[in-house]
Enzyme design. Structure first.
Site, PDB file in Angstrom:
ATOM      1  N   PHE A 206       0.824  -1.207   0.000  1.00  0.00           N
ATOM      2  CA  PHE A 206       0.000   0.000   0.000  1.00  0.00           C
ATOM      3  C   PHE A 206       0.862   1.262   0.000  1.00  0.00           C
ATOM      4  CE2 PHE A 206      -2.002   3.392   2.459  1.00  0.00           C
ATOM      5  CZ  PHE A 206      -3.250   3.514   1.865  1.00  0.00           C
ATOM      6  N   ASP A 207       1.850   1.332   0.883  1.00  0.00           N
ATOM      7  CA  ASP A 207       2.726   2.501   0.997  1.00  0.00           C
ATOM      8  C   ASP A 207       3.430   2.801  -0.319  1.00  0.00           C
ATOM      9  OD1 ASP A 207       2.320   1.194   3.554  1.00  0.00           O
ATOM     10  OD2 ASP A 207       3.731   2.636   4.391  1.00  0.00           O
TER      11      ASP A 207
END
Length: 418
Positions: A206-207
Site C-alpha cells: 500500500f505505501d
C-alpha cells in the site's frame, strides 16, 4: 462516545472537551494493529504523552484494529474511553493498507499520518514530518531510514532486504524517494483521499503504491531522516511480503504502460515547482512510454536473473553463474524491448538486433564480473547475499547503458529508415 457503525468497521470516536473552542490545525495519527494486546496500550500512552507535551497542533490518535482475534480491541476501546484524544476503529479484515484506507478516507483532519505500533521510529521526527504538510510546502511526507542523517539499528538481513527493495524501485520504477517501507508517513488529507481512490493494494505494498502514484502525478514528497531501532518481536513474513511487493511493482508498471498510473492533482494544489515548470518538463515524444515499458521488462529481467543466478550459484562459481544468467536474460530483454518498447515486429533484422543488443550484454558482463572480482579481493569471505547485492548494483548501471544503446542506436527510427 460511540458513532454509528461504519460498513465493515466499528468506530469509537475520541471525546471533545469543548465544542465551542476555535478549531486549530488537526493532525490524525493512525496506529494500525493486529493482535497487539500486550503492546498497544504502552504505545498509545507513550505517543499521547509525547504529543501532549511537545506537539503545537491539535491531534487525534486512532487505533485501527484490523481483524485482531486476541484482546486488542478491548484494550483499544478502553483507551478511547479514557483518553479524550484517542479513538478506535475495528475492521473485520486484515491488512495495514485496508486499515489506513478506512481511517484516512473518513478523517476530517488537515493532515493524516501513521506509525507502527512498536514505535521503532524516534518520535522527535514527527513534527518535522508533518510541518511541511501543514505549511503547504509538501503533499506527502515520509520517514527515511536510508537518509544520510538517519541513525538505524537493525540486523544485516533486514538491512539487505530493505536496501535491495528500494534500489529495485529506483532502478526499475524510476522512484526518487529513498525508503518506501518505513512505517512513518503522513499526507495532506485532501491529497491522500484523491490517491486512495486509485491505490489497489490493501496490505504491505500500500505505501509503495501510494508513493509511486503520487510521484507520477507530480505531487511533492518530503523526506525526513529518522532514528530507527529494529523491533526483535516483528512478525512480518519477510518472504511473502517481498513476493507481494514484487507483484505489486509489476502491476503498477503495467498501469504505467497503460497510462493510468497517475491522478489529477486537486484544484488549487500545484505540483512541485508550479504548473509552468511541469509543462516545461514534459518528456520528448515517445520517451515516457518507452521508459515505462523498459521499466516493466527490466523488472521481469531482474527477477529472472536473480532466480537463475541463485539456482546456478549452488553448483558453479559466481562468475560462471553470473555470465549464464546475464546471457539468458539479455536475449529475453532485447527481444521484449524490440517488440514492446520500440514497436519493432516481424523477423526482419531480429538476429541483427540481438547481436547489436549483445554489446549491452558485454558491458553488463564486464561490469558485473569486475564487481564480483573486486568484492572477492576485498572480502574473500563475502556471503551470497553480499555477492548478489554487488551484482544487482553493477547490472543497474548496465541497464542505464542498455536503454541508451537501444534507443539511440539499435532501434533508432532514423537508422532504420536509412
Amino acid at each position: 462516545m460511540t458513532q454509528p457503525a461504519m460498513r465493515g468497521a466499528t468506530a469509537i470516536a475520541p471525546l471533545t472537551t469543548d465544542d465551542t473552542a476555535v478549531r486549530t490545525r488537526l493532525v490524525e495519527v493512525v496506529v494500525p494493529v493486529h493482535n497487539e494486546e500486550h503492546t498497544v496500550e504502552r504505545c498509545v500512552r507513550r505517543l499521547h504523552a509525547y504529543l501532549g507535551e511537545t506537539f503545537p497542533y491539535d491531534y487525534r490518535i486512532t487505533i485501527a484494529d484490523n481483524a485482531s482475534v486476541d484482546g486488542t480491541w478491548q484494550v483499544a476501546t478502553a483507551l478511547a474511553e479514557e483518553i479524550p484524544q484517542v479513538g478506535a476503529v475495528h475492521l473485520d479484515l486484515k491488512g495495514r493498507g485496508r486499515a489506513l484506507r478506512q481511517v484516512w478516507g473518513d478523517s476530517d483532519a488537515d493532515v493524516v499520518a501513521y506509525m507502527d505500533v512498536d514505535l521503532s521510529t524516534g518520535l522527535e521526527a514527527f513534527l518535522p514530518l508533518v510541518a511541511p504538510l501543514l505549511s503547504g510546502h509538501s503533499d506527502l511526507a515520509i520517514g527515511s531510514r536510508l537518509h544520510r542523517g538517519s541513525a538505524v539499528v537493525r540486523g544485516p538481513k533486514r538491512e539487505f532486504i530493505s536496501r535491495t527493495y528500494n534500489f529495485l524501485l529506483r532502478a526499475t520504477m524510476a522512484a526518487k524517494f529513498s525508503d518506501a517501507q518505513c512505517g512513518f508517513k503522513a499526507g495532506r488529507t485532501d491529497v491522500v483521499r484523491r490517491l486512495l481512490a486509485e491505490v489497489e493494494d490493501n496490505a504491505w505494498f500500500f505505501d509503495t503504491e501510494l508513493l509511486l502514484l503520487a510521484e507520477r502525478s507530480g505531487l511533492r514528497i518530503h523526506e525526513v531522516p529518522v532514528d530507527w531501532v529494529d523491533d526483535p518481536d516483528s512478525r512480518v513474513d519477510i518472504v511473502r511480503t517481498a513476493l507481494d511487493d514484487l507483484k505489486g511493482m509489476a502491476r503498477v508498471a503495467r498501469r504505467s504502460l497503460a497510462g493510468t498510473a497517475r491522478v489529477e492533482v486537486p484544484v488549487g494544489v500545484p505540483p512541485a515547482g508550479g504548473w509552468g515548470r511541469v509543462e516545461q518538463a514534459r518528456l520528448p515524444p515517445g520517451l515516457g512510454w518507452q521508459l515505462a515499458s523498459f521499466a516493466v521488462i527490466g523488472t521481469l529481467s531482474t527477477l529472472a536473473y536473480v532466480l537463475l543466478y541463485l539456482g546456478l550459484r549452488q553448483v558453479v562459481p559466481a562468475l560462471l553463474a553470473n555470465a549464464f544468467a546475464l546471457g539468458v536474460t539479455a536475449v529475453f530483454n532485447t527481444a521484449a524491448n524490440r517488440r514492446f518498447t520500440f514497436g519493432v515486429t516481424g523477423p526482419r533484422d531480429a538476429l541483427k538486433h540481438q547481436v547489436e543488443g549483445g554489446i549491452a550484454f558485454v558491458i553488463g558482463l564486464v561490469l558485473s564480473s569486475g564487481a564480483i572480482a573486486l568484492l572477492h579481493a576485498v572480502r574473500p569471505d563475502a556471503g551470497r547475499a553480499v555477492e548478489l547485492a554487488a551484482l544487482i548494483g553493477a547490472n543497474a548501471l548496465a541497464t542505464l547503458v542498455r536503454f541508451l544503446l537501444l534507443r539511440v542506436w539499435v532501434f533508432n527510427p532514423r537508422r532504420a529508415r536509412r
